[in-house]
Design a protein around this motif. Structure first.
Motif, mmCIF file in Angstrom:
data_model
loop_
_atom_site.group_PDB
_atom_site.id
_atom_site.type_symbol
_atom_site.label_atom_id
_atom_site.label_comp_id
_atom_site.label_asym_id
_atom_site.label_seq_id
_atom_site.Cartn_x
_atom_site.Cartn_y
_atom_site.Cartn_z
ATOM 1 N N ARG A 226 0.998 -1.111 -0.131
ATOM 2 C CA ARG A 226 -0.044 -0.098 0.181
ATOM 3 C C ARG A 226 0.993 1.354 0.033
ATOM 4 N N PRO A 227 0.684 1.787 -0.925
ATOM 5 C CA PRO A 227 1.695 3.298 -1.020
ATOM 6 C C PRO A 227 1.927 3.897 0.166
ATOM 7 N N GLY A 228 0.689 4.278 0.736
ATOM 8 C CA GLY A 228 0.799 5.291 2.289
ATOM 9 C C GLY A 228 1.516 4.548 3.291
ATOM 10 N N ARG A 229 1.275 2.949 3.402
ATOM 11 C CA ARG A 229 2.275 2.284 4.404
ATOM 12 C C ARG A 229 3.646 2.520 4.079
ATOM 13 N N ILE A 230 3.982 2.208 2.978
ATOM 14 C CA ILE A 230 5.418 2.003 2.306
ATOM 15 C C ILE A 230 5.962 3.563 2.485
ATOM 16 N N LEU A 231 5.429 4.409 2.255
ATOM 17 C CA LEU A 231 5.723 5.897 2.450
ATOM 18 C C LEU A 231 6.107 6.326 3.868
ATOM 19 N N ILE A 232 5.091 5.803 4.763
ATOM 20 C CA ILE A 232 5.388 6.311 5.981
ATOM 21 C C ILE A 232 6.432 5.363 6.724
ATOM 22 N N THR A 233 6.520 4.113 6.196
ATOM 23 C CA THR A 233 7.437 3.262 6.633
ATOM 24 C C THR A 233 9.218 3.630 6.107
ATOM 25 N N SER A 234 9.160 4.035 4.888
ATOM 26 C CA SER A 234 10.272 4.649 4.322
ATOM 27 C C SER A 234 10.698 5.813 5.148
ATOM 28 N N ILE A 235 10.125 6.701 5.398
ATOM 29 C CA ILE A 235 10.577 7.712 6.204
ATOM 30 C C ILE A 235 10.761 7.482 7.628
ATOM 31 N N LEU A 236 10.312 6.711 8.181
ATOM 32 C CA LEU A 236 10.556 6.309 9.509
ATOM 33 C C LEU A 236 11.802 5.443 9.512
ATOM 34 N N GLY A 237 12.138 4.626 8.543
ATOM 35 C CA GLY A 237 13.427 3.851 8.228
ATOM 36 C C GLY A 237 14.452 4.852 7.948
ATOM 37 N N SER A 238 14.372 6.024 7.065
ATOM 38 C CA SER A 238 15.594 6.947 7.165
ATOM 39 C C SER A 238 15.839 7.578 8.442
ATOM 40 N N VAL A 239 14.744 7.981 9.186
ATOM 41 C CA VAL A 239 15.019 8.468 10.431
ATOM 42 C C VAL A 239 15.682 7.489 11.544
ATOM 43 N N LEU A 240 15.349 6.360 11.581
ATOM 44 C CA LEU A 240 15.844 5.257 12.150
ATOM 45 C C LEU A 240 17.268 5.131 11.839
ATOM 46 N N PHE A 241 17.638 5.209 10.463
ATOM 47 C CA PHE A 241 19.041 5.033 10.213
ATOM 48 C C PHE A 241 19.827 6.105 10.514
ATOM 49 N N PHE A 242 19.309 7.257 10.516
ATOM 50 C CA PHE A 242 20.049 8.530 10.820
ATOM 51 C C PHE A 242 20.442 8.414 12.212
ATOM 52 N N LEU A 243 19.490 7.968 13.102
ATOM 53 C CA LEU A 243 19.871 8.027 14.510
ATOM 54 C C LEU A 243 20.737 7.004 14.893
ATOM 55 N N ILE A 244 20.833 5.607 14.259
ATOM 56 C CA ILE A 244 21.571 4.750 14.477
ATOM 57 C C ILE A 244 22.953 4.956 13.921
ATOM 58 N N SER A 245 23.149 5.374 12.674
ATOM 59 C CA SER A 245 24.352 5.271 12.002
ATOM 60 C C SER A 245 25.206 6.530 12.684
ATOM 61 N N ASN A 246 24.542 7.814 12.903
ATOM 62 C CA ASN A 246 25.467 8.944 13.475
ATOM 63 C C ASN A 246 25.491 8.648 15.053
ATOM 64 N N GLY A 247 24.744 8.004 15.642
ATOM 65 C CA GLY A 247 24.797 7.639 16.937
ATOM 66 C C GLY A 247 26.079 6.863 17.030
ATOM 67 N N MET A 248 26.435 5.893 16.263
ATOM 68 C CA MET A 248 27.531 4.954 16.347
ATOM 69 C C MET A 248 28.538 5.765 16.079
ATOM 70 N N VAL A 249 28.704 6.491 15.245
ATOM 71 C CA VAL A 249 29.843 7.415 15.030
ATOM 72 C C VAL A 249 30.087 8.164 16.363
ATOM 73 N N TRP A 250 29.413 8.529 17.061
ATOM 74 C CA TRP A 250 29.593 9.300 18.514
ATOM 75 C C TRP A 250 30.212 8.116 19.421
ATOM 76 N N ALA A 251 29.283 6.789 19.284
ATOM 77 C CA ALA A 251 29.649 5.748 20.263
ATOM 78 C C ALA A 251 30.769 4.998 20.275
ATOM 79 N N GLN A 252 31.526 5.043 19.123
ATOM 80 C CA GLN A 252 32.704 4.263 18.634
ATOM 81 C C GLN A 252 33.755 4.577 19.661
ATOM 82 N N GLY A 253 33.819 5.722 20.394
ATOM 83 C CA GLY A 253 34.841 5.872 21.487
ATOM 84 C C GLY A 253 34.663 4.754 22.427
ATOM 85 N N PHE A 254 33.499 4.569 22.725
ATOM 86 C CA PHE A 254 33.347 3.464 23.925
ATOM 87 C C PHE A 254 33.759 2.180 23.399
#
Length: 222
Positions: A138-166
């Motif tokens: 369903r286009p609406g479901r895929i659109l929402i999940t795609s945006i959520l996935g982008s936000v999730l990837f941003f948070l995890i990947s950039n969070g790991m850039v910071w956390a690699q010091g640990f």
């Protein structure tokens, strides 16, 4: 014994000539419907994911990559857990091998077997999101999940850039909340590319899948 006049034979030949295109088209559609790639949906899905992964080798804007689309599509389509995990991560790893050792080999001191941990964790997060949220095309479901996935990837990947010091790696930012915010702020200019790339590749992958099966079933898990 069956006898027919010349007019009857002419009419019979003309009708058969006129029906020949229809027969050829029907045979073609039957062959396409029963083609190997359609009768084996896992082959089509795996081929789409592999093609998307290899598109990483093409010139593209920063962060405009197929990673989010690959993960979301695989998580939504594959129901067998081992297959769902193996296909997208194998495609990601293979493309990383080529990129890190051939395209960007000059940036590494030795052979690189894996990409960054943040990328793999973000990829896994989107994969899980696809398994949980997308149950049908369903286009609406895929659109929402795609945006959520982008936000999730941003948070995890950039969070790991910071956390690699640990983890014993050189830290680019102070290991405190302020340093974490600095990491996210530095990643903001690249978020637009991630968002657009995910939308583009999700549209391409789910669109191709839906077109392949629209006359057979509205949605198929494999």
């Amino acid at each position: 014994i069956v006898c027919c006049t010349k007019e009857h034979r002419s009419t019979f030949d003309r009708e058969n000539r006129e029906s020949l295109p229809r027969v050829m088209i029907s045979h073609y559609l039957y062959a396409m419907k029963n083609a190997t790639i359609i009768r084996n949906p896992w082959l089509l899905a795996g081929g789409l994911i592999l093609a998307a992964a290899m598109s990483r080798l093409l010139p593209h804007p920063y962060n405009f990559t197929p990673l989010g689309g690959m993960a979301l599509f695989a998580g939504a389509v594959f129901r067998k857990q081992w297959f769902a995990f193996l296909v997208p991560f194998l495609a990601l790893w293979m493309s990383d091998l080529v990129l890190n050792n051939l395209v960007y080999g000059h940036l590494f001191e030795s052979f690189s077997w894996f990409g960054s941990l943040g990328t793999y964790l973000g990829f896994a997060g989107i994969f899980i999101l696809g398994r949980l949220m997308i149950t049908q095309v369903r286009p609406g479901r895929i659109l929402i999940t795609s945006i959520l996935g982008s936000v999730l990837f941003f948070l995890i990947s950039n969070g790991m850039v910071w956390a690699q010091g640990f983890l014993g790696y050189p830290s680019l930012y102070p290991l405190n909340p302020g340093g974490l915010m600095m990491s996210y702020t530095a990643g903001l200019p690249f978020f637009g590319g991630t968002l657009l790339g995910d939308l583009f590749y999700n549209t391409a992958l789910f669109g191709a899948w839906h077109l392949a099966y629209r006359q057979q079933i509205s949605w198929q898990h494999i």
